[in-house]
Design an enzyme around this catalytic site. Structure first.
Site, PDB file in Angstrom:
ATOM      1  N   GLY A  10       0.816  -1.210   0.000  1.00 32.53           N
ATOM      2  CA  GLY A  10       0.000   0.000   0.000  1.00 32.53           C
ATOM      3  C   GLY A  10       0.846   1.256   0.000  1.00 32.53           C
ATOM      4  O   GLY A  10       1.931   1.299   0.572  1.00 32.53           O
ATOM      5  N   ARG A  72       0.604  -4.893  -5.215  1.00 31.28           N
ATOM      6  CA  ARG A  72       0.625  -5.992  -4.240  1.00 31.28           C
ATOM      7  C   ARG A  72       1.033  -7.299  -4.920  1.00 31.28           C
ATOM      8  O   ARG A  72       0.562  -8.378  -4.569  1.00 31.28           O
ATOM      9  CB  ARG A  72      -0.740  -6.121  -3.565  1.00 31.28           C
ATOM     10  CG  ARG A  72      -1.124  -4.874  -2.762  1.00 31.28           C
ATOM     11  CD  ARG A  72      -2.371  -5.089  -1.937  1.00 31.28           C
ATOM     12  NE  ARG A  72      -2.787  -3.884  -1.243  1.00 31.28           N
ATOM     13  CZ  ARG A  72      -2.281  -3.444  -0.101  1.00 31.28           C
ATOM     14  NH1 ARG A  72      -1.322  -4.131   0.493  1.00 31.28           N
ATOM     15  NH2 ARG A  72      -2.733  -2.333   0.463  1.00 31.28           N
ATOM     16  N   ASP A 103       5.090  -6.015   5.662  1.00 33.04           N
ATOM     17  CA  ASP A 103       5.402  -7.421   5.908  1.00 33.04           C
ATOM     18  C   ASP A 103       5.491  -8.230   4.623  1.00 33.04           C
ATOM     19  O   ASP A 103       6.397  -9.046   4.459  1.00 33.04           O
ATOM     20  CB  ASP A 103       4.343  -8.024   6.837  1.00 33.04           C
ATOM     21  CG  ASP A 103       4.565  -9.512   7.057  1.00 33.04           C
ATOM     22  OD1 ASP A 103       5.636  -9.873   7.587  1.00 33.04           O
ATOM     23  OD2 ASP A 103       3.690 -10.311   6.689  1.00 33.04           O
ATOM     24  N   THR A 125       4.569   0.920   6.729  1.00 32.81           N
ATOM     25  CA  THR A 125       3.176   0.507   6.848  1.00 32.81           C
ATOM     26  C   THR A 125       2.431   1.459   7.770  1.00 32.81           C
ATOM     27  O   THR A 125       2.934   1.793   8.844  1.00 32.81           O
ATOM     28  CB  THR A 125       3.015  -0.927   7.382  1.00 32.81           C
ATOM     29  OG1 THR A 125       1.632  -1.178   7.644  1.00 32.81           O
ATOM     30  CG2 THR A 125       3.802  -1.163   8.644  1.00 32.81           C
ATOM     31  N   ASP A 127      -0.076   0.604   9.294  1.00 30.25           N
ATOM     32  CA  ASP A 127      -0.554  -0.243  10.390  1.00 30.25           C
ATOM     33  C   ASP A 127       0.437  -0.307  11.550  1.00 30.25           C
ATOM     34  O   ASP A 127       0.078  -0.763  12.642  1.00 30.25           O
ATOM     35  CB  ASP A 127      -0.824  -1.666   9.898  1.00 30.25           C
ATOM     36  CG  ASP A 127      -2.073  -1.762   9.046  1.00 30.25           C
ATOM     37  OD1 ASP A 127      -2.880  -0.809   9.071  1.00 30.25           O
ATOM     38  OD2 ASP A 127      -2.255  -2.781   8.350  1.00 30.25           O
ATOM     39  N   ASP A 129       2.783  -2.336  12.133  1.00 28.68           N
ATOM     40  CA  ASP A 129       2.816  -3.687  12.687  1.00 28.68           C
ATOM     41  C   ASP A 129       4.070  -4.489  12.335  1.00 28.68           C
ATOM     42  O   ASP A 129       4.082  -5.712  12.452  1.00 28.68           O
ATOM     43  CB  ASP A 129       1.570  -4.470  12.242  1.00 28.68           C
ATOM     44  CG  ASP A 129       1.460  -4.616  10.731  1.00 28.68           C
ATOM     45  OD1 ASP A 129       2.308  -4.041  10.002  1.00 28.68           O
ATOM     46  OD2 ASP A 129       0.526  -5.296  10.264  1.00 28.68           O
ATOM     47  N   ARG A 171      -5.470  -4.516  10.058  1.00 27.05           N
ATOM     48  CA  ARG A 171      -5.897  -5.900   9.799  1.00 27.05           C
ATOM     49  C   ARG A 171      -5.735  -6.775  11.029  1.00 27.05           C
ATOM     50  O   ARG A 171      -6.686  -7.397  11.496  1.00 27.05           O
ATOM     51  CB  ARG A 171      -5.090  -6.480   8.635  1.00 27.05           C
ATOM     52  CG  ARG A 171      -5.445  -7.916   8.267  1.00 27.05           C
ATOM     53  CD  ARG A 171      -4.655  -8.380   7.059  1.00 27.05           C
ATOM     54  NE  ARG A 171      -4.932  -7.545   5.903  1.00 27.05           N
ATOM     55  CZ  ARG A 171      -5.985  -7.715   5.095  1.00 27.05           C
ATOM     56  NH1 ARG A 171      -6.837  -8.695   5.324  1.00 27.05           N
ATOM     57  NH2 ARG A 171      -6.176  -6.908   4.071  1.00 27.05           N
TER      58      ARG A 171
END
Length: 358
Positions: A10, A72, A103, A125, A127, A129, A171
């Protein structure tokens, strides 16, 4: 050296600053820099690989998105795909590769490192994460977007005495929800790491409506809410890395429908979606992205390939890609517990103690 750089997964603010960091550091060491277009897709089939010039990276620090494009694409899902990437790196005489991504992108980089490719990963990211690093490109800007959105929604919720349910990205990890939600004054935050039941959520909204007459709920898109039925997964919503497109789940809308039905209070939904990926990067995202991008070039020159540029305090240190790939940095239970003091009427542990009391 002849260095290739790509951005995968992304898009997010800060990617262009990282690309510029890679390029400027490489040129200072008399390296050539090649931009690989559209992530790993640029190293499959004929792909698209071009020399980067100083004009290409001039004035891009403040731009969102990525001048190299992204996708992606997963070479590991194509028969012989990873070998094809290795061949194309050789065809373009690329000595070292900088892969900027999350990731999935770093997972591919780890598999290439096992094949002998000199590759360094840069964590990106919204996120937040990726494990073993204090910084991921894009998170700071995205969290600011969430907080600003909540600032705006508080006023309309208060004026109309509504419940607002705000869906943010996340997510498996709820970093955007917990950080952006706390900063924006949400009175309930639901994240994937902490089980939440629709009954508890509704009970909280009722208490909030009695005391303040409005409520603002933040929920990460990957959260499973006990008591809310999950919709069936359509095969067309699964990407090459096996991820379901979470916007299809509509968790916020299903929660809002239930809250409105039970409480009888007007409940509205705001899905921030890709707004969280756009906009001008914050100072932190610009500054740190430049540093980790330039550090990736240093790692290639210092024989620290096969690693990621991890930020630890005020240092950028190498962490093996093998220790990053396939692992997730989740919100610690104690952090959610501390945060819940500010957005819940009683903390998780207090509720547990009350339930256990005779």
């Amino acid at each position: 050296m002849r260095i290739g750089v790509l951005t995968g997964g992304g898009d997010c603010p800060g990617l262009n600053a990282a690309i510029r960091g890679v390029a400027q550091r490489a040129w200072s060491l008399q390296d050539e820099v090649l931009g690989i277009r559209h992530g790993w897709a640029g190293l499959l089939d004929n792909g698209e690989v071009n020399h980067l010039s100083r004009d290409d990276v001039h004035g891009i620090i403040q731009l969102s998105g990525t001048i190299l494009g992204t996708s992606r694409t997963n070479p590991g899902k194509r028969e012989g795909g990873l070998d094809e990437v290795v061949r194309n790196l050789g065809r373009h005489q690329i000595d070292g590769l900088v892969a900027i991504g999350g990731d999935d992108t770093l997972g591919v980089a780890a598999r290439l490192a096992e094949r002998g490719v000199k590759v360094v990963g840069v964590p990106k990211t919204i996120d937040n994460d990726i494990p073993h690093t204090d910084f991921c490109i894009g998170f700071d800007t995205a969290a600011n977007v969430v907080a600003e959105a909540l600032d705006r929604l508080q006023g309309t919720a208060r004026s109309h005495m509504r419940t607002m349910v705000v869906e943010v990205m996340g997510r498996e990890a709820g970093w955007l929800a917990i950080v952006g939600g706390m900063a924006g004054g949400a009175d309930f935050i639901a994240i994937p790491e902490v089980p939440v039941s629709i009954d508890d959520l509704v009970a909280h909204v009722r208490r909030r409506l009695r005391s303040r007459r409005f409520s603002v709920v933040v929920i990460a898109e990957g959260t499973e809410v006990i008591g809310i039925e999950k919709p069936p997964v359509r095969p067309t919503t699964i990407d090459e890395f096996g991820h379901v497109r979470l916007s299809e789940r509509g968790i916020a809308q299903r929660v809002a429908d239930h809250v409105e039905r039970i409480t009888g209070t007007e409940t509205r939904v705001t899905v921030l979606g890709h707004l969280q990926r756009g906009g001008t990067p914050t100072v932190r995202d610009r500054y740190m992205s430049i540093l980790v991008g330039s550090a990736a070039v240093d790692f290639l020159h210092r024989d620290m390939a096969g690693s990621m540029t991890a930020v630890k305090g005020h240092e950028i240190v190498p962490v093996p890609l093998s220790e990053v790939a396939g692992k997730t940095n989740l919100v610690p239970p104690q952090l959610y517990e501390m945060g819940s003091r500010f957005f819940l009427s009683m903390t998780m542990s207090e509720r547990a103690r009350r339930r256990a009391a005779p």
